[in-house]
Motif scaffolding. Structure first.
Motif, mmCIF file in Angstrom:
data_model
loop_
_atom_site.group_PDB
_atom_site.id
_atom_site.type_symbol
_atom_site.label_atom_id
_atom_site.label_comp_id
_atom_site.label_asym_id
_atom_site.label_seq_id
_atom_site.Cartn_x
_atom_site.Cartn_y
_atom_site.Cartn_z
ATOM 1 N N TYR A 61 0.832 -1.210 0.000
ATOM 2 C CA TYR A 61 0.000 0.000 0.000
ATOM 3 C C TYR A 61 0.867 1.260 0.000
ATOM 4 C CZ TYR A 61 -3.007 3.722 1.773
ATOM 5 O OH TYR A 61 -3.665 4.910 1.945
ATOM 6 N N ASP A 64 2.715 1.671 -3.334
ATOM 7 C CA ASP A 64 1.794 2.091 -4.397
ATOM 8 C C ASP A 64 1.406 3.561 -4.230
ATOM 9 O OD1 ASP A 64 -0.093 1.310 -6.663
ATOM 10 O OD2 ASP A 64 -1.518 2.090 -5.176
ATOM 11 N N THR A 65 1.184 3.971 -2.980
ATOM 12 C CA THR A 65 0.829 5.367 -2.702
ATOM 13 C C THR A 65 1.954 6.309 -3.125
ATOM 14 O OG1 THR A 65 -0.543 4.684 -0.820
ATOM 15 C CG2 THR A 65 0.151 6.989 -0.878
ATOM 16 N N ASN A 82 1.953 6.175 -7.219
ATOM 17 C CA ASN A 82 0.747 6.329 -8.033
ATOM 18 C C ASN A 82 -0.287 7.323 -7.508
ATOM 19 O OD1 ASN A 82 1.586 4.311 -9.986
ATOM 20 N ND2 ASN A 82 1.134 2.778 -8.393
ATOM 21 N N THR A 83 0.059 8.113 -6.504
ATOM 22 C CA THR A 83 -0.865 9.162 -6.052
ATOM 23 C C THR A 83 -0.171 10.515 -6.160
ATOM 24 O OG1 THR A 83 -0.199 9.135 -3.709
ATOM 25 C CG2 THR A 83 -1.894 7.538 -4.404
ATOM 26 N N GLU A 84 -0.965 11.562 -6.338
ATOM 27 C CA GLU A 84 -0.397 12.899 -6.479
ATOM 28 C C GLU A 84 0.366 13.302 -5.222
ATOM 29 O OE1 GLU A 84 -0.211 14.740 -9.171
ATOM 30 O OE2 GLU A 84 -1.178 13.057 -10.222
ATOM 31 N N GLU A 85 -0.241 13.033 -4.051
ATOM 32 C CA GLU A 85 0.421 13.391 -2.787
ATOM 33 C C GLU A 85 1.718 12.616 -2.620
ATOM 34 O OE1 GLU A 85 -0.334 13.164 2.069
ATOM 35 O OE2 GLU A 85 -2.003 12.772 0.688
ATOM 36 N N LYS A 118 3.678 11.245 -4.910
ATOM 37 C CA LYS A 118 4.720 11.675 -5.854
ATOM 38 C C LYS A 118 5.249 13.057 -5.489
ATOM 39 C CE LYS A 118 2.101 10.623 -9.497
ATOM 40 N NZ LYS A 118 1.672 10.433 -10.918
ATOM 41 N N PRO A 142 -0.026 8.545 3.570
ATOM 42 C CA PRO A 142 -0.699 9.844 3.366
ATOM 43 C C PRO A 142 -0.863 10.639 4.662
ATOM 44 C CG PRO A 142 -1.866 8.084 2.236
ATOM 45 C CD PRO A 142 -0.847 7.424 3.089
ATOM 46 N N GLU A 155 -8.383 1.750 4.115
ATOM 47 C CA GLU A 155 -8.114 0.880 2.964
ATOM 48 C C GLU A 155 -7.915 -0.572 3.413
ATOM 49 O OE1 GLU A 155 -7.513 -0.065 -1.108
ATOM 50 O OE2 GLU A 155 -8.378 1.667 -0.071
#
Length: 663
Positions: free
Chosen positions: A123, A126-127, A130-133, A135, A161, A170
C-alpha cells in the motif's frame, strides 16, 4: 492449498546448500559443508549441511531436517510459507487448489500479522508511486537524495498519506482485521474507539527479516513539526523485535558472505545510499543501540565487521560502546570515520564507486588505533585521563575470547601508548580473572538448581535412555540399510529319530527391513516411544510396498517432526565419519560395511532389545512377590523367572558373549 506436484517440483529443484547459504556462511568440509549454528551462540562450527543427502544438522541445538525444515525453524515459516519461499527463489509457478473458508479461519495469529504487514508495504509503495500526494512529497524526497526507481523498488520504499486514517480505511475495506492492524502497530485506537494511522505523513522504510519477510516499518516525517519525532519505528510485536533485526540484512546477506565483511551504519538512508553506490554488504542497527542478537546475525555470515561513523565526536564516543559487544562475540572489528560534515549517506553521494571503496579500505582502522586516536587529544596533557584511556583499551581487549589475539593487541597498545607491556598484561590478567570469577559464581548457582532436578529424575532417565537408544538403533539401521540384502542365521529346535532335541542352523538371505520386521513381529514387540513407533511403521510400510524406496525422496513427504528425526540420524552418522569415530567407537558406516558386519549389527541390536525386555520382565516379576500372595502364585512366578533366565542365557550365547545387565 498448494498441489502435491508443486511441492514435489520444489523439493526436486531446491538445493539445501544454496538456501541455507543465504543465511549461514558455509565452508566445504569433505563432501559436506560446515558453518556456525544459526540457532545458538557458538564460536566453533557445528552446523553441517549434506548436499548429497539434501539435509542439515545443527549439533549444538539438536535441530535438523530438510531444506523446508530449516526455513520453518530459522524463519518460523509454516510449511506452505516455506514452499512458497522456495518456489519464489527458484522461479517455480505455484499451483493451488481452492482454499476453504475453514482453512482461512485456521490461519494462525502470527501469519495474519505477516499478511497485514505485507499489505501495508504494498500500500505505501503504491501510494508513493501512483498518487499525487505520494509523488509530490514522498517520491520527490527520495529523488532529491539521488535514489533511482530501481533502488526505490528494491527496498520497497513508500509513503503514508497525511490523512488521519487513509491506510486503516483501505486495510479494513480489503478485509484485514483491526485486531491485527493494531498488533503490528500500524493502527492506533483511542479510548473513544476512533482509530488513526501511526505513520501518517511519513516516507516509509520497510524492515525485512533475513529471509525477506516484512516485519515492521521505519517512518520519517518530512515537515518541521517539532512535536513529532523525526523517525518513528513500529512498536515491538510478535513478528518485530528491533533488538534482533538489522535493516538491510535481506539485501546484504549474499554480499556480506561473498566479501567476508559487513559494514555497519546507523540509518536507513545510509544503507540505501551505499547500496545505490554499489557497496551492498551494509546493514544498519535501525536507530537502536547495537545488541548481541544483531551481532550474532552478522556472525552467521562473516567474522568481520567494519563500523562506519560520521565525524561527530560526541556520537563517536556514544557509539564506540558497541565495539566491546562485537569483540565479546569473537569477531574482528574495524572502524572507519568520514570527514567532518559527512556521513555514509552524503559521502556516498559525492563520490564514485571506486573512490568510495578506496576510502573505506584505506581508512578502516583497527579498534585499538581508533580508540587511541579518538581520545588521545583529550588525554595528551592529562596523566589521569591517559591512564583512563589505557584502562579503557585494556577492558576492550579483555572481551576478546582468543588469547593469542589478546596478546597481540596488548603489544600494539603498549607500542601506541608508550607503556610497559607487562603492566598491561597484569591489568588484563586482573580483568580476565574477575570475569572468570563472576562467571564461576553464576555457574555454581545454576548448577545447584540443576542438581536438585537431576537427582530426582536421574535413575528413571537412565533406564529410559537405554530403551530409547535401542529403539533408535533399530530405526537407524532401517534408515541406513533397510533395502540391503544380507545373510542371516535361523536357529530352531528339531528332533532326531530317537526323539532327542537337536539344534538346527539355517542360513537365509533377505532384506534387513524384512528381518527386523519379522523378528519384532514374532515377539510382539512394540516401541515405547510413540514417535519411534510411528516412524518404524511408516518405514516398514514403504520398504514392503516400494522396492525402489529411497530415504532422501521419502523425507520430502514427511511432516516436520518425522523429517527432523530421520535427518538427525543420518547426519549423526556423517558426524561420526568426519570426526574419525569409525575406529574409536566402532560406528558402522555404510560405505565400509561388509555383509557380515551388517548381519552382526542387526542381530546384536535385536538381541539387545530382547535382553532388555526380558530383564525388565524378570525384575517386574521379582517385585511382585508379597507376603499376602498364595504359595501357588509364588511357585508359578518362580517358574516364570527361571524360564526367562534360561531364555536370556540362550540369547547371550547367540552373540558369543555375556552382555551387561541393564537393570
Amino acid at each position: 492449498m498448494i498441489t502435491r506436484e508443486t511441492i514435489d517440483k520444489v523439493f526436486e529443484t531446491a538445493r539445501v546448500e544454496e538456501v541455507i547459504g543465504d543465511f549461514v556462511q558455509l565452508k566445504r568440509a569433505g563432501s559436506n559443508f560446515k558453518g556456525l549454528s544459526p540457532f545458538s551462540d557458538e564460536r566453533s562450527p557445528s552446523f553441517m549441511v549434506s548436499p548429497v543427502k539434501q539435509i542439515w544438522k545443527d549439533f549444538s541445538s539438536g535441530k535438523g531436517g530438510s531444506v523446508v525444515t530449516f526455513l520453518m525453524e530459522h524463519e518460523h515459516f509454516t510449511y506452505p510459507e516455506a514452499i512458497r519461499y522456495l518456489a519464489n527463489k527458484y522461479n517455480i509457478e505455484i499451483e493451488e487448489t481452492e482454499v476453504s473458508q475453514e482453512d482461512k479461519i485456521e490461519a494462525n495469529e502470527k501469519e495474519s500479522m505477516y499478511l497485514v504487514s505485507e499489505f501495508a508495504k504494498s500500500y505505501f509503495h503504491d501510494t508513493l508511486l501512483n498518487t499525487e500526494e505520494g509523488k509530490a512529497i514522498g517520491l520527490s524526497y527520495f529523488k532529491e537524495r539521488g535514489f533511482t526507481n530501481e533502488t526505490i523498488a528494491k527496498f520497497g520504499l513508500g509513503y503514508s498519506p497525511e490523512s488521519w486514517d487513509a491506510f486503516t480505511k483501505e486495510a479494513l475495506a480489503k478485509g484485514y482485521q483491526l485486531e491485527f492492524l493494531e498488533k503490528v502497530g500500524l493502527t492506533i485506537t483511542r479510548e473513544d474507539g476512533k482509530h488513526f494511522d501511526r505513520f501518517k505523513g511519513r516516507v516509509m522504510f520497510p524492515i525485512q527479516s533475513l529471509s525477506g519477510r516484512n516485519l515492521g516499518f521505519g517512518g520519517r516525517i518530512l515537515t518541521n513539526d517539532k512535536k513529532a519525532a523525526k523517525y518513528l519505528n513500529s512498536p515491538e510485536s510478535d513478528i518485530y523485535h528491533k533488538s534482533k533485526v538489522l535493516y538491510g540484512i535481506f539485501h546484504a546477506k549474499q554480499a556480506i558472505a561473498k566479501q567476508n565483511n559487513c559494514y555497519l551504519v546507523e540509518g536507513y538512508t545510509d544503507v540505501i545510499q551505499l547500496h545505490h553506490a554499489g557497496v551492498e554488504n551494509v546493514v544498519a542497527s535501525s536507530g537502536t543501540a547495537l545488541t548481541p542478537d544483531q551481532i550474532r546475525l552478522i556472525n552467521r555470515l562473516t567474522k568481520n565487521i567494519t563500523v562506519l561513523f560520521d565525524g561527530d565526536a560526541a556520537g563517536l564516543r556514544a557509539s564506540v560502546r558497541g565495539i566491546d559487544l562485537i569483540l565479546e562475540e569473537g569477531m574482528n572489528v574495524k572502524v572507519c570515520t568520514f570527514p567532518d560534515g559527512d556521513d555514509p549517506d552524503s559521502f556516498a553521494r559525492k563520490n564514485s564507486y571506486e573512490d568510495l571503496v578506496h576510502y573505506l579500505e584505506n581508512n578502516a582502522k583497527d579498534f585499538i588505533q581508533f580508540k587511541a586516536s579518538l581520545l588521545m587529544d583529550e588525554a595528551k596533557n592529562d596523566p589521569i585521563k591517559k591512564a583512563d584511556l589505557i584502562r579503557d583499551m585494556v577492558v576492550s581487549i579483555s572481551k576478546i575470547p582468543d588469547r593469542i589475539k589478546r596478546e597481540i593487541y596488548i603489544q600494539e597498545t603498549a607500542r601506541i601508548m608508550d607503556i610497559s607491556e607487562q603492566v598491561l598484561l597484569n591489568t588484563l590478567a586482573q580483568l580476565v580473572q574477575k570475569d572468570i570469577s563472576e562467571a564461576g559464581k553464576k555457574l555454581k548457582t545454576e548448577q545447584k538448581a540443576f542438581e536438585v532436578v537431576k537427582n530426582d529424575v536421574q535413575v528413571a532417565r537412565e533406564k529410559l535412555d537405554i530403551l530409547s537408544n535401542l529403539e533408535i538403533s533399530i530405526i537407524n539401521i532401517l534408515v541406513l540399510y533397510g533395502n540391503l540384502e544380507t545373510d542371516f542365521e535361523n536357529i530352531y529346535v528339531n528332533f532326531d529319530e530317537e526323539g532327542n532335541e537337536i539344534e538346527v542352523k539355517e542360513k537365509i538371505k533377505c532384506k534387513i527391513s524384512e528381518r527386523i520386521f519379522l523378528s519384532l513381529q514374532e515377539d510382539e514387540i512394540s516401541f515405547t516411544n510413540p514417535l519411534f513407533q510411528e516412524i518404524y511403521n511408516d518405514l516398514i510400510h514403504n520398504y514392503v510396498n516400494n522396492p525402489s524406496f529411497e530415504i532422501v525422496n521419502y523425507m520430502n513427504t514427511l511432516e516436520e517432526e518425522h523429517s527432523s528425526f530421520i535427518s538427525n540420524l543420518i547426519m549423526e552418522n556423517e558426524r561420526y565419519t568426519l570426526a574419525g569415530w569409525l575406529e574409536k567407537k566402532q560406528v558402522f558406516v555404510k560405505e565400509k560395511d561388509s555383509e557380515e558386519v551388517l548381519t552382526n549389527l542387526v542381530t546384536e541390536t535385536l538381541i539387545s532389545l530382547r535382553e532388555y525386555l526380558i530383564n525388565k520382565l524378570i525384575v517386574d516379576l521379582m517385585n511382585s512377590f508379597s507376603a499376602e500372595e498364595e504359595n501357588s502364585d509364588l511357585e508359578e512366578i518362580k517358574v516364570m523367572i527361571n524360564d526367562y533366565n534360561k531364555l536370556k542365557v540362550t540369547l547371550t550365547n547367540k552373540i558369543g558373549r555375556i552382555r551387561s545387565t541393564y537393570l
